[in-house]
Design a protein around this motif. Structure first.
Motif, PDB file in Angstrom:
ATOM      1  N   THR A 189       0.758  -1.297   0.011  1.00  0.00           N
ATOM      2  CA  THR A 189      -0.001   0.039   0.062  1.00  0.00           C
ATOM      3  C   THR A 189       0.736   1.170  -0.118  1.00  0.00           C
ATOM      4  O   THR A 189       1.931   1.117   0.644  1.00  0.00           O
ATOM      5  N   PHE A 190       0.409   2.231  -0.745  1.00  0.00           N
ATOM      6  CA  PHE A 190       1.102   3.489  -0.772  1.00  0.00           C
ATOM      7  C   PHE A 190       0.908   4.488   0.571  1.00  0.00           C
ATOM      8  O   PHE A 190       1.450   5.524   0.576  1.00  0.00           O
ATOM      9  N   GLU A 191       0.172   3.875   1.383  1.00  0.00           N
ATOM     10  CA  GLU A 191      -0.102   4.840   2.662  1.00  0.00           C
ATOM     11  C   GLU A 191       1.015   4.641   3.459  1.00  0.00           C
ATOM     12  O   GLU A 191       1.852   3.551   3.402  1.00  0.00           O
ATOM     13  N   GLU A 192       1.429   5.764   4.319  1.00  0.00           N
ATOM     14  CA  GLU A 192       2.739   5.353   5.047  1.00  0.00           C
ATOM     15  C   GLU A 192       2.472   5.803   6.491  1.00  0.00           C
ATOM     16  O   GLU A 192       3.330   5.629   7.504  1.00  0.00           O
ATOM     17  N   ASP A 193       1.278   6.252   6.942  1.00  0.00           N
ATOM     18  CA  ASP A 193       0.709   6.272   8.503  1.00  0.00           C
ATOM     19  C   ASP A 193      -0.307   5.242   8.704  1.00  0.00           C
ATOM     20  O   ASP A 193      -1.297   5.152   8.254  1.00  0.00           O
ATOM     21  N   ALA A 194       0.205   4.738   9.935  1.00  0.00           N
ATOM     22  CA  ALA A 194      -1.059   3.563  10.544  1.00  0.00           C
ATOM     23  C   ALA A 194      -2.321   4.402  10.842  1.00  0.00           C
ATOM     24  O   ALA A 194      -2.298   5.534  11.126  1.00  0.00           O
ATOM     25  N   LEU A 195      -3.354   3.365  10.499  1.00  0.00           N
ATOM     26  CA  LEU A 195      -4.710   4.076  10.715  1.00  0.00           C
ATOM     27  C   LEU A 195      -5.037   3.407  12.021  1.00  0.00           C
ATOM     28  O   LEU A 195      -4.830   2.501  12.813  1.00  0.00           O
ATOM     29  N   THR A 196      -5.604   4.392  12.704  1.00  0.00           N
ATOM     30  CA  THR A 196      -6.465   4.224  14.165  1.00  0.00           C
ATOM     31  C   THR A 196      -7.765   3.353  13.748  1.00  0.00           C
ATOM     32  O   THR A 196      -8.191   3.312  12.762  1.00  0.00           O
ATOM     33  N   GLU A 197      -8.449   2.813  14.800  1.00  0.00           N
ATOM     34  CA  GLU A 197      -9.492   2.180  14.834  1.00  0.00           C
ATOM     35  C   GLU A 197     -10.865   2.902  14.181  1.00  0.00           C
ATOM     36  O   GLU A 197     -11.260   2.386  13.459  1.00  0.00           O
ATOM     37  N   ALA A 198     -10.786   4.074  14.868  1.00  0.00           N
ATOM     38  CA  ALA A 198     -12.024   5.021  14.337  1.00  0.00           C
ATOM     39  C   ALA A 198     -11.836   5.401  12.760  1.00  0.00           C
ATOM     40  O   ALA A 198     -12.715   5.435  12.057  1.00  0.00           O
ATOM     41  N   ALA A 199     -10.332   5.642  12.288  1.00  0.00           N
ATOM     42  CA  ALA A 199     -10.297   5.886  11.198  1.00  0.00           C
ATOM     43  C   ALA A 199     -10.656   4.644  10.059  1.00  0.00           C
ATOM     44  O   ALA A 199     -11.230   4.742   8.866  1.00  0.00           O
ATOM     45  N   PHE A 200     -10.327   3.580  10.746  1.00  0.00           N
ATOM     46  CA  PHE A 200     -10.880   2.477   9.830  1.00  0.00           C
ATOM     47  C   PHE A 200     -12.359   2.007   9.816  1.00  0.00           C
ATOM     48  O   PHE A 200     -12.648   1.652   8.938  1.00  0.00           O
ATOM     49  N   VAL A 201     -12.996   2.500  10.890  1.00  0.00           N
ATOM     50  CA  VAL A 201     -14.521   2.420  10.956  1.00  0.00           C
ATOM     51  C   VAL A 201     -14.982   3.570   9.889  1.00  0.00           C
ATOM     52  O   VAL A 201     -16.055   3.133   9.056  1.00  0.00           O
ATOM     53  N   GLN A 202     -14.510   4.618   9.829  1.00  0.00           N
ATOM     54  CA  GLN A 202     -14.808   5.567   8.705  1.00  0.00           C
ATOM     55  C   GLN A 202     -14.701   4.828   7.463  1.00  0.00           C
ATOM     56  O   GLN A 202     -15.614   5.182   6.445  1.00  0.00           O
TER      57      GLN A 202
END
Length: 164
Positions: free
Chosen positions: A27-40
């Motif tokens: 994946t080209f993302e570089e910052d880990a996701l929080t649980e809340a961001a994943f829910v979104q």
């Protein structure tokens, strides 16, 4: 067991995805996701009317697959981009195939015509998975991403469902 995602899955699924963010170029993302961001993210997919499926074995979430809009323009409304991720250490056992087959079965009744999967190259395992499911390479973009100090290629694989 493959089932629909729920918000209760978000932490486990974020942990799977964050491994790929932090340790790979998949994946080209570089910052880990929080649980809340994943829910979104889950809500965005479901609110658009697309499926998000999870693979659970023995009460443990081992992977997920979902489809999202390929592009926002209305003419793309019958095309989706597919995504599949498996927990590290459980790849190669047919789980990705099972997730994608279940996802494709859910997409066809929605009137989806084209499924497109993007792959950071090289990635022989992901290429093999997509091609096993009948997807064909339709594009190769050299050096379009930069992560972990190197330029990365991206390829796109596509499968068109029969029109009904």
């Amino acid at each position: 067991m493959i089932r629909d995602v729920s918000h209760a899955d978000a932490a486990a699924l974020a942990a799977i995805y964050n491994h790929y963010i932090e340790n790979t170029v998949a994946t080209f993302e570089e910052d880990a996701l929080t649980e809340a961001a994943f829910v979104q993210r889950i809500d965005a997919v479901l609110d658009a009317g697309f499926p998000w499926l999870v693979l659970e074995e023995g009460g443990e979430l081992l992977g997920y697959a979902y489809a999202a809009r390929f592009k926002e323009r209305v003419a793309y409304r019958y095309s989706v981009e597919s995504t599949v991720y498996l927990k590290p250490g459980v790849t190669g056992g047919g789980r990705g195939t099972a997730l994608y087959e279940a996802l494709f079965a859910r997409l066809q009744p929605l009137g989806i015509h084209a499924v497109i999967g993007g792959i950071t190259l090289p990635n022989p395992a992901s290429v093999a998975l997509h091609e096993k499911l009948g997807m064909e390479q339709v594009a190769h973009f050299p050096e379009v991403g930069f992560k972990q100090g190197k330029w990365l290629d991206v390829g796109y694989w596509q499968l068109n469902f029969e029109s009904t």
